[in-house]
Design a protein around this motif. Structure first.
Motif, PDB file in Angstrom:
ATOM      1  N   ARG A  73       0.833  -1.206   0.000  1.00 31.01           N
ATOM      2  CA  ARG A  73       0.000   0.000   0.000  1.00 31.01           C
ATOM      3  C   ARG A  73       0.867   1.255   0.000  1.00 31.01           C
ATOM      4  N   ILE A  74       1.924   1.248   0.789  1.00 26.91           N
ATOM      5  CA  ILE A  74       2.842   2.387   0.829  1.00 26.91           C
ATOM      6  C   ILE A  74       3.519   2.543  -0.533  1.00 26.91           C
ATOM      7  N   ASN A  76       2.447   1.585  -3.447  1.00 27.85           N
ATOM      8  CA  ASN A  76       1.471   2.077  -4.419  1.00 27.85           C
ATOM      9  C   ASN A  76       1.240   3.571  -4.249  1.00 27.85           C
ATOM     10  N   GLY A  77       1.241   4.043  -3.007  1.00 27.38           N
ATOM     11  CA  GLY A  77       1.101   5.474  -2.751  1.00 27.38           C
ATOM     12  C   GLY A  77       2.262   6.273  -3.308  1.00 27.38           C
ATOM     13  N   SER A  82       0.369   9.767  -4.325  1.00 21.40           N
ATOM     14  CA  SER A  82      -0.511  10.203  -3.238  1.00 21.40           C
ATOM     15  C   SER A  82       0.215  10.337  -1.901  1.00 21.40           C
ATOM     16  N   LEU A  83       1.450   9.894  -1.826  1.00 18.50           N
ATOM     17  CA  LEU A  83       2.252  10.034  -0.607  1.00 18.50           C
ATOM     18  C   LEU A  83       3.469  10.906  -0.881  1.00 18.50           C
ATOM     19  N   GLU A  87       5.729  11.797   4.248  1.00 15.86           N
ATOM     20  CA  GLU A  87       4.741  10.804   4.667  1.00 15.86           C
ATOM     21  C   GLU A  87       5.299   9.386   4.556  1.00 15.86           C
ATOM     22  N   ILE A 130      -1.696   4.966   7.075  1.00 14.46           N
ATOM     23  CA  ILE A 130      -1.474   4.805   5.632  1.00 14.46           C
ATOM     24  C   ILE A 130      -2.670   5.356   4.879  1.00 14.46           C
ATOM     25  N   HIS A 131      -3.862   4.977   5.291  1.00 15.95           N
ATOM     26  CA  HIS A 131      -5.077   5.455   4.622  1.00 15.95           C
ATOM     27  C   HIS A 131      -5.177   6.979   4.696  1.00 15.95           C
ATOM     28  N   ASP A 133      -2.832   9.241   5.162  1.00 18.75           N
ATOM     29  CA  ASP A 133      -1.812   9.926   4.374  1.00 18.75           C
ATOM     30  C   ASP A 133      -2.053   9.773   2.873  1.00 18.75           C
ATOM     31  N   LYS A 134      -2.590   8.638   2.452  1.00 13.90           N
ATOM     32  CA  LYS A 134      -2.840   8.438   1.028  1.00 13.90           C
ATOM     33  C   LYS A 134      -4.021   9.262   0.528  1.00 13.90           C
ATOM     34  N   THR A 135      -4.981   9.556   1.427  1.00 15.46           N
ATOM     35  CA  THR A 135      -6.193  10.240   0.981  1.00 15.46           C
ATOM     36  C   THR A 135      -6.228  11.715   1.337  1.00 15.46           C
TER      37      THR A 135
END
Length: 141
Positions: A73-74, A76-77, A82-83, A87, A130-131, A133-135
């Motif tokens: 997930r990190i 992908n961000g 998105s990160l 972050e 994670i959620h 920071d990504k959003t």
């Protein structure tokens, strides 16, 4: 045992890089090698074996898979922007903390239900971070 290996590698690399080993240093390295070798032998022959089907082992396997998923997930961000770098650094630090807690819990060869709850609680916090920071509206620049 790991400390012996680390000391041996550090000591040997430092002096070997300098290109000069006296007889005393050679003897010390030999003694360190013997100690590490004895530690390895003791680990192989101590009669302890793990049971991959034990409840403790299954709990750790689930934690490892969750860590892999959170690392993805990190990643992908980072790929989709998105990160931010800041972050990512904070999230990686959090992942390292959870990894350390898992290693500490698994050190005894058994993970208790209480240790598992504590690790899962920290993994849940990390997942929320994670959620979040990504959003948020910050993007990689």
């Amino acid at each position: 045992m790991k400390e012996n290996r680390r000391n041996f590698l550090k000591f040997g690399a430092t002096n070997a890089a300098a290109g000069m080993l006296g007889q005393a240093e050679k003897d010390r390295i030999q003694n360190m090698q013997n100690k590490v070798s004895n530690d390895i032998h003791a680990d192989k022959t101590n009669g302890l074996t793990g049971n991959p089907n034990s409840a403790s082992s299954r709990r750790m396997q689930a934690d490892v898979q969750r860590n892999v998923n959170q690392e993805k997930r990190i990643e992908n961000g980072v790929k989709n922007g998105s990160l931010t770098n800041h972050e990512v650094a904070k999230l990686e630090k959090g992942q390292a903390k959870v990894d350390g807690q898992e290693a500490q819990a698994g050190k005894t060869g058994r993970v208790s239900a209480a240790e598992q709850r504590r690790i899962q609680r920290n993994e849940n916090k990390q997942s929320h971070r994670i959620h979040k920071d990504k959003t948020n509206d910050q993007v990689r620049g």
